[in-house]
Design a protein around this motif. Structure first.
Motif, PDB file in Angstrom:
ATOM      1  N   THR A 280      72.853  22.545  31.216  1.00  0.00           N
ATOM      2  CA  THR A 280      73.050  21.178  31.704  1.00  0.00           C
ATOM      3  C   THR A 280      74.080  21.191  32.822  1.00  0.00           C
ATOM      4  OG1 THR A 280      74.726  20.755  30.012  1.00  0.00           O
ATOM      5  CG2 THR A 280      72.483  20.104  29.495  1.00  0.00           C
ATOM      6  N   TYR A 281      73.926  20.266  33.717  1.00  0.00           N
ATOM      7  CA  TYR A 281      74.880  20.090  34.800  1.00  0.00           C
ATOM      8  C   TYR A 281      74.861  18.623  35.221  1.00  0.00           C
ATOM      9  CZ  TYR A 281      70.688  20.397  37.746  1.00  0.00           C
ATOM     10  OH  TYR A 281      69.456  20.200  38.300  1.00  0.00           O
ATOM     11  N   ASN A 282      75.887  18.224  35.968  1.00  0.00           N
ATOM     12  CA  ASN A 282      75.979  16.848  36.450  1.00  0.00           C
ATOM     13  C   ASN A 282      75.472  16.775  37.878  1.00  0.00           C
ATOM     14  OD1 ASN A 282      77.108  15.699  34.135  1.00  0.00           O
ATOM     15  ND2 ASN A 282      79.132  16.465  34.690  1.00  0.00           N
ATOM     16  N   LYS A 283      74.586  15.812  38.127  1.00  0.00           N
ATOM     17  CA  LYS A 283      74.073  15.584  39.469  1.00  0.00           C
ATOM     18  C   LYS A 283      74.162  14.091  39.738  1.00  0.00           C
ATOM     19  CE  LYS A 283      70.139  16.296  42.471  1.00  0.00           C
ATOM     20  NZ  LYS A 283      68.787  16.835  42.606  1.00  0.00           N
ATOM     21  N   ASP A 284      74.922  13.735  40.726  1.00  0.00           N
ATOM     22  CA  ASP A 284      75.130  12.329  41.089  1.00  0.00           C
ATOM     23  C   ASP A 284      75.627  11.524  39.897  1.00  0.00           C
ATOM     24  OD1 ASP A 284      74.189  12.914  43.666  1.00  0.00           O
ATOM     25  OD2 ASP A 284      72.111  12.506  43.062  1.00  0.00           O
TER      26      ASP A 284
ATOM     27  N   LYS B 210      75.044  11.983  36.787  1.00  0.00           N
ATOM     28  CA  LYS B 210      74.140  11.974  35.647  1.00  0.00           C
ATOM     29  C   LYS B 210      73.990  13.378  35.097  1.00  0.00           C
ATOM     30  CE  LYS B 210      71.426   8.050  37.254  1.00  0.00           C
ATOM     31  NZ  LYS B 210      70.112   7.573  37.661  1.00  0.00           N
ATOM     32  N   ARG B 211      73.874  13.453  33.803  1.00  0.00           N
ATOM     33  CA  ARG B 211      73.698  14.741  33.139  1.00  0.00           C
ATOM     34  C   ARG B 211      72.226  15.163  33.246  1.00  0.00           C
ATOM     35  NH1 ARG B 211      76.051  16.678  27.406  1.00  0.00           N
ATOM     36  NH2 ARG B 211      74.594  18.351  27.070  1.00  0.00           N
ATOM     37  N   VAL B 212      72.007  16.368  33.778  1.00  0.00           N
ATOM     38  CA  VAL B 212      70.660  16.887  33.983  1.00  0.00           C
ATOM     39  C   VAL B 212      70.510  18.172  33.168  1.00  0.00           C
ATOM     40  CG1 VAL B 212      69.020  17.785  35.678  1.00  0.00           C
ATOM     41  CG2 VAL B 212      70.590  15.940  36.316  1.00  0.00           C
ATOM     42  N   GLU B 213      69.389  18.287  32.464  1.00  0.00           N
ATOM     43  CA  GLU B 213      69.116  19.508  31.699  1.00  0.00           C
ATOM     44  C   GLU B 213      67.986  20.267  32.380  1.00  0.00           C
ATOM     45  OE1 GLU B 213      68.359  21.025  27.144  1.00  0.00           O
ATOM     46  OE2 GLU B 213      67.838  18.963  27.649  1.00  0.00           O
ATOM     47  N   GLN B 214      68.211  21.563  32.583  1.00  0.00           N
ATOM     48  CA  GLN B 214      67.196  22.423  33.190  1.00  0.00           C
ATOM     49  C   GLN B 214      66.809  23.501  32.189  1.00  0.00           C
ATOM     50  OE1 GLN B 214      68.236  24.001  37.012  1.00  0.00           O
ATOM     51  NE2 GLN B 214      66.585  25.493  36.976  1.00  0.00           N
ATOM     52  N   THR B 215      65.512  23.622  31.927  1.00  0.00           N
ATOM     53  CA  THR B 215      65.015  24.594  30.958  1.00  0.00           C
ATOM     54  C   THR B 215      64.251  25.694  31.678  1.00  0.00           C
ATOM     55  OG1 THR B 215      64.841  22.890  29.254  1.00  0.00           O
ATOM     56  CG2 THR B 215      63.575  24.898  28.903  1.00  0.00           C
ATOM     57  N   GLU B 216      64.532  26.930  31.312  1.00  0.00           N
ATOM     58  CA  GLU B 216      63.803  28.086  31.815  1.00  0.00           C
ATOM     59  C   GLU B 216      63.016  28.689  30.653  1.00  0.00           C
ATOM     60  OE1 GLU B 216      63.585  29.443  34.875  1.00  0.00           O
ATOM     61  OE2 GLU B 216      64.942  27.973  35.753  1.00  0.00           O
ATOM     62  N   TRP B 217      61.812  29.172  30.936  1.00  0.00           N
ATOM     63  CA  TRP B 217      60.983  29.809  29.922  1.00  0.00           C
ATOM     64  C   TRP B 217      60.894  31.302  30.208  1.00  0.00           C
ATOM     65  CZ3 TRP B 217      59.345  27.600  25.534  1.00  0.00           C
ATOM     66  CH2 TRP B 217      59.424  26.207  25.456  1.00  0.00           C
ATOM     67  N   HIS B 218      61.047  32.111  29.170  1.00  0.00           N
ATOM     68  CA  HIS B 218      61.036  33.567  29.280  1.00  0.00           C
ATOM     69  C   HIS B 218      59.970  34.125  28.342  1.00  0.00           C
ATOM     70  CE1 HIS B 218      65.032  32.953  31.075  1.00  0.00           C
ATOM     71  NE2 HIS B 218      65.234  32.126  30.057  1.00  0.00           N
ATOM     72  N   ASN B 219      59.244  35.129  28.808  1.00  0.00           N
ATOM     73  CA  ASN B 219      58.256  35.814  27.975  1.00  0.00           C
ATOM     74  C   ASN B 219      58.948  36.984  27.279  1.00  0.00           C
ATOM     75  OD1 ASN B 219      56.047  34.201  28.879  1.00  0.00           O
ATOM     76  ND2 ASN B 219      56.064  35.363  30.783  1.00  0.00           N
ATOM     77  N   ILE B 220      58.988  36.949  25.948  1.00  0.00           N
ATOM     78  CA  ILE B 220      59.656  37.974  25.150  1.00  0.00           C
ATOM     79  C   ILE B 220      58.603  38.871  24.511  1.00  0.00           C
ATOM     80  CG2 ILE B 220      61.299  38.422  23.286  1.00  0.00           C
ATOM     81  CD1 ILE B 220      62.464  36.740  25.617  1.00  0.00           C
TER      82      ILE B 220
END
Length: 145
Positions: free
Chosen positions: A38-42, A44-54
């Motif tokens: 999560t990070y703040n942008k303008d 607002k709290r923004v959540e960014q999700t990354e997907w990894h193949n395990i």
């Protein structure tokens, strides 16, 4: 000097491990893992999700198939691998995966009550907060180590 290829992830399984048994009795398990930040942008709290193949092989794949389930929180150590293959139309495709070397189940003990107990050769389930907590300082303000 040789290079280092090391990946450490903490995330949630996107689905139950898919297990296959190859020729020679070799077991392989794979699943998607979601990591979020999560990070703040303008303001607002923004959540960014990354997907990894395990991908897990042999004994580690067997253990994962028994104890890991969709939604469970897991710590994974491994290395990046990129491989290529041809699709049905004979187009060459590339995929990057994390080949897991070990994993630790994380979360509350109650998350695993319906699952069998983790074998002793794997790390036991713990709260992620406990994994990385530094103890209180002593009366001189120094850390206890």
């Amino acid at each position: 000097m040789s290079g280092i290829n090391k990946v450490i992830l903490v995330g949630h399984l996107g689905k139950d491990p898919e297990v296959r048994h190859l020729d020679g009795g070799v077991t392989v398990a794979s699943f998607p893992l979601a990591t979020s930040e999560t990070y703040n942008k303008d303001g607002k709290r923004v959540e960014q999700t990354e997907w990894h193949n395990i991908v897990l092989w042999r004994g580690l794949a067997e253990v994962a198939s028994k104890y890991l389930q969709k939604g469970k929180l897991v710590y994974i150590e491994g290395k990046l691998r990129t491989r290529s293959f041809e699709d049905k139309e004979k187009v060459k495709k590339y995929v990057t995966e994390i080949v897991a070397e070990n994993f630790t189940m994380l979360g509350r003990k109650s998350d695993f009550e319906q699952s069998p107990t983790t074998p002793t050769h794997q790390n036991t389930e713990t709260k992620i907060e406990d994994e990385f907590t530094i103890g209180p300082s002593d009366e001189n303000g120094d850390l206890p180590f």
